[in-house]
Design an enzyme around this catalytic site. Structure first.
Site, mmCIF file in Angstrom:
data_model
loop_
_atom_site.group_PDB
_atom_site.id
_atom_site.type_symbol
_atom_site.label_atom_id
_atom_site.label_comp_id
_atom_site.label_asym_id
_atom_site.label_seq_id
_atom_site.Cartn_x
_atom_site.Cartn_y
_atom_site.Cartn_z
ATOM 1 N N SER A 119 0.819 -1.210 0.000
ATOM 2 C CA SER A 119 0.000 0.000 0.000
ATOM 3 C C SER A 119 0.851 1.259 0.000
ATOM 4 O O SER A 119 0.313 2.354 -0.173
ATOM 5 C CB SER A 119 -0.922 0.022 1.218
ATOM 6 O OG SER A 119 -0.176 -0.095 2.408
ATOM 7 N N HIS A 140 -1.884 -3.411 -5.860
ATOM 8 C CA HIS A 140 -2.481 -3.087 -4.569
ATOM 9 C C HIS A 140 -3.908 -3.614 -4.568
ATOM 10 O O HIS A 140 -4.829 -2.994 -5.096
ATOM 11 C CB HIS A 140 -2.449 -1.574 -4.331
ATOM 12 C CG HIS A 140 -3.032 -1.177 -3.016
ATOM 13 N ND1 HIS A 140 -3.552 0.072 -2.771
ATOM 14 C CD2 HIS A 140 -3.193 -1.870 -1.852
ATOM 15 C CE1 HIS A 140 -4.003 0.135 -1.538
ATOM 16 N NE2 HIS A 140 -3.795 -1.030 -0.966
ATOM 17 N N GLU A 152 -5.115 -1.326 -7.895
ATOM 18 C CA GLU A 152 -4.126 -0.404 -8.443
ATOM 19 C C GLU A 152 -2.968 -1.235 -8.998
ATOM 20 O O GLU A 152 -2.419 -2.084 -8.297
ATOM 21 C CB GLU A 152 -3.585 0.527 -7.353
ATOM 22 C CG GLU A 152 -4.528 1.643 -6.961
ATOM 23 C CD GLU A 152 -3.915 2.540 -5.894
ATOM 24 O OE1 GLU A 152 -3.765 3.741 -6.139
ATOM 25 O OE2 GLU A 152 -3.595 2.033 -4.800
ATOM 26 N N ASN A 190 -3.867 4.995 -1.109
ATOM 27 C CA ASN A 190 -3.402 5.108 0.276
ATOM 28 C C ASN A 190 -2.756 6.444 0.597
ATOM 29 O O ASN A 190 -2.668 6.816 1.763
ATOM 30 C CB ASN A 190 -2.457 3.952 0.608
ATOM 31 C CG ASN A 190 -3.233 2.718 1.003
ATOM 32 O OD1 ASN A 190 -4.432 2.651 0.775
ATOM 33 N ND2 ASN A 190 -2.579 1.752 1.599
#
Length: 282
Positions: A119, A140, A152, A190
């Protein structure tokens, strides 16, 4: 790409192993102890039964035993030598991650792509640990993995287009779509989310509002499915803290300073859903 290596059998690794196995992949699941691995398979079996019973995942048409049989476990990294694609999911601590990739580099076939499920940690930095930085990228995954269909996909400085295409094919094989982002601390989700959860913790610490009321504002006023503190509990407050610390170190910006209450809760073992108590009780 039918044999997938999954390193780390924590919350994310378990969810990923389940999702892959229920889509027909053979999974090589690795962690540091047999106890963790046994608990992971038991937890995956319970999740599968619960999802079938509640009708949460209609795509699960096979028996739980059939799906679980596709997951092979080992405490040794050597069995990753059979993997066609590897996803690393260990805890967000560089001192742990940095020892894994040089070993994988010597164990795995030279054409295997490595994906760091992280993250916040730099994909470029991870790639530098190997002789194949063009074949290292980030994916991610969102929690819970079987229920979240978008990820992601992170491109490191050296990541090749060929490796990104391999990753897209891999993700498509179990129903995931990706959003491509460049390598930067926290990426997109994040960099915003961890700051939001950390700031929400400050609101509770400063007595502005209770955890319930903080989350109520986001759910009732903005239509969010979950508030930031319940989201933090779901992800794991220890993971939140590690991620915020990585962002603080990377940017040297005080806005990422971890909330003392968050640190105290992690020290007290209040990690959220995974062990029954965080900002809320489970």
């Amino acid at each position: 790409m039918n044999i997938i290596g999954v390193i780390g059998a924590g919350v994310m690794g378990r969810g990923l192993a389940q999702d892959l196995a229920q889509h027909g992949h053979q999974v090589l699941l690795n962690d540091i102890s047999e106890e963790i691995l046994a608990d992971a398979k038991s937890s995956i079996a319970q999740n599968l039964r619960a999802q079938k019973m509640l009708g949460q995942n209609p795509k699960i048409t096979e028996s739980t035993d059939t799906i679980i049989a596709r997951i092979t476990t080992s405490t040794e990294l050597d069995f990753m030598g059979d993997a066609h694609f590897v996803v690393e999911n260990v805890t967000e601590k560089w001192n742990i991650k940095k020892h894994i990739y040089p070993k994988l580099d010597t164990i795995c076939h030279k054409d295997v792509v490595f994906a760091a499920n992280t993250s916040a940690i730099s994909i470029t930095k991870v790639g530098s640990l190997t002789s194949r930085p063009d074949q290292v990228l980030g994916i991610h995954f969102m929690n819970p993995v079987p229920m979240k269909h978008t990820v992601e996909l992170i491109k490191g400085y050296h990541t090749s287009e060929k490796s990104l295409d391999v990753a897209r094919t891999f993700l498509g094989s179990f129903g995931k779509r990706s959003v491509l982002v460049n390598d930067a601390p926290g990426f997109v989700s994040n960099r915003v989310l961890m700051l939001t959860i950390n700031e929400a913790a400050w609101l509770v610490q400063d007595g502005v509002a209770s955890a319930t009321d903080v989350d109520d504002v986001f759910v009732s006023c903005f239509g969010h499915t979950m508030g930031p503190l319940a989201t933090g509990d779901l992800i794991g407050l220890d993971t939140i803290l590690y991620s915020v610390e990585v962002l603080y170190e990377a940017f040297n910006d005080s806005k990422y300073r971890p909330c003392p209450l968050l640190k105290k809760m992690v020290d007290a073992g209040l990690h959220g859903c995974k062990n029954g108590e965080g900002f809320f009780k489970y």
